[in-house]
Design an enzyme around this catalytic site. Structure first.
Site, PDB file in Angstrom:
ATOM      1  N   THR A  13      -2.840   4.528  -3.101  1.00  0.00           N
ATOM      2  CA  THR A  13      -2.661   3.383  -2.201  1.00  0.00           C
ATOM      3  C   THR A  13      -3.735   3.338  -1.113  1.00  0.00           C
ATOM      4  OG1 THR A  13      -0.298   3.389  -2.622  1.00  0.00           O
ATOM      5  CG2 THR A  13      -0.982   2.316  -0.604  1.00  0.00           C
ATOM      6  N   THR A  87      -0.136   9.225  -2.953  1.00  0.00           N
ATOM      7  CA  THR A  87       0.853  10.123  -2.349  1.00  0.00           C
ATOM      8  C   THR A  87       1.866  10.677  -3.364  1.00  0.00           C
ATOM      9  OG1 THR A  87       2.265   8.263  -1.751  1.00  0.00           O
ATOM     10  CG2 THR A  87       0.710   9.033  -0.081  1.00  0.00           C
TER      11      THR A  87
HETATM   12  N1  ASP Z   1       1.854   5.099  -6.319  1.00  0.00           N
HETATM   13  C1  ASP Z   1       0.836   5.427  -5.354  1.00  0.00           C
HETATM   14  C2  ASP Z   1       0.049   6.637  -5.837  1.00  0.00           C
HETATM   15  O1  ASP Z   1       0.534   7.757  -5.736  1.00  0.00           O
HETATM   16  C3  ASP Z   1       1.488   5.718  -4.048  1.00  0.00           C
HETATM   17  C4  ASP Z   1       0.546   6.089  -2.940  1.00  0.00           C
HETATM   18  O2  ASP Z   1      -0.614   6.325  -3.080  1.00  0.00           O
HETATM   19  O3  ASP Z   1       1.087   6.133  -1.830  1.00  0.00           O
HETATM   20  O4  ASP Z   1      -1.049   6.471  -6.296  1.00  0.00           O
END
Ligand code: ASP
Length: 324
Positions: A13, A87
């Site tokens: 993200t 994340t």
């Molecule tokens: N779905 C995303 C990922 O892990 C969530 C994020 O980056 O916060 O790539």
């Protein structure tokens, strides 16, 4: 003098933008956080590169190993590294890097819960905080760290606790290692020990199962059939399992497949306390390896790395008794 810090982008993200008409969050053609030296200049001399542009559910151990190789190659030219990462699996990559990169220099992982153009985005803020931590003298000799939402966490203890809250990353066992304030980085804990392992290839299949009330042996029998290289089970409480599983557990252990036990509780460590059938003491006697305080996904990463060293059950047990 300002320190030289390298940012390595891997996706997630923090590397994405929101489409304002559909609300969809996706990868942009141009990285939204690149060439922002204006924001980083007060803290460090920053260079950056893109290693991957992957949502973190697409990150596999082979990507983690590629990232580790990249970091080892670049480290001599920089005083610290910041990795931006999705994340969802950030804690696994952070722990993987922690286990295989032997350095005193700060390696920081960060991400964002809200993409760069969303209201209240934490993307640029977390990146700036990470650069500040990576440039801080006190961030050395602490292994791989995760910086999010004004907190500094160890790779070993940090875990994503909320699907969407920006305060998602927590260290349930011991709390954060430090905090990021407007003026400084304050560390209030330290690292007592660290072990690093040499890994050239990461190809062992390790399965992860979660125990539940009334669990029968069906999944364990499927594991036996699939013959992976190792198995991690998130057990109940202090490390207990339903008694119906014991015959299959015995068969798995007899087939020389290592089983590592962690707890499905988000806090505390597994201990061989209970002597009833399927109780922790009984499981330890069967030859199940107890892991001290790791989550299931991290114990799985550690078992993959441990299996790259040895298949010997006694040596695997010793590796799991070591602190990190
Ligand atoms: N779905 C995303 C990922 O892990 C969530 C994020 O980056 O916060 O790539």
């Amino acid at each position: 003098m300002k320190k030289k810090i390298l940012i390595i982008h891997t996706g997630g993200t923090i590397s994405m933008v929101e489409n304002k008409s559909t609300g969809e969050v996706t990868t942009a053609t141009k990285h939204p956080l690149s060439e922002l030296t204006y924001y980083f200049n007060p803290y460090a001399d920053v260079e950056e590169m893109i290693e991957f542009s992957l949502p973190s559910p697409h990150i596999e151990p082979k990507h983690m190993l590629q990232l580790a190789t990249r970091i080892k190659k670049e480290l001599p030219s920089y005083e610290g590294i910041v990795v931006t990462h999705g994340t969802d699996t950030l804690e696994e990559t952070a722990y993987f890097l922690d286990l295989i990169i032997k350095t005193d220099k700060p390696i920081i992982l960060t991400g964002a819960m809200r993409s760069s153009n969303e209201i209240g985005s934490d993307a640029l803020y977390n990146l700036i905080s990470s650069i500040r931590v990576a440039s801080d003298d006190n961030a050395t000799k602490k292994g791989v760290l995760v910086v999010m939402n004004d907190e500094v966490h160890t790779a070993r203890n940090v875990t994503k606790t909320s699907t969407s809250n920006i305060a998602t990353f927590q260290s349930p066992q011991f709390g954060p290692l430090g905090i990021v304030t407007k003026d400084s980085i304050i560390f209030h804990h330290t690292i007592t020990s660290r072990y690093c392992y040499n890994v050239d290839a990461i190809d062992k299949r390790v399965f992860l199962l979660k125990a539940y009330a009334g669990m029968d042996s069906g999944l364990l029998e499927a594991v036996l059939k699939a013959q992976p290289d190792g198995l991690v089970i998130e057990g109940l409480g202090q490390g207990n399992l339903p008694k119906e599983l014991v015959p299959s557990l015995k068969r798995i252990i007899n087939s020389q497949l290592p089983i590592v036990l962690v707890s499905r509780c988000f806090q505390g460590i597994v201990q061989p306390t209970y002597g009833y059938e399927g109780g922790g003491r009984n499981l330890k006697e069967l030859g199940i390896i107890f892991s001290n305080g790791l989550t299931g996904p991290k114990a799985r990463i550690k078992l993959q790395i441990a299996l790259a060293q040895t298949k010997d059950l006694t040596m695997l047990k010793e590796i799991f008794e070591q602190e990190n």
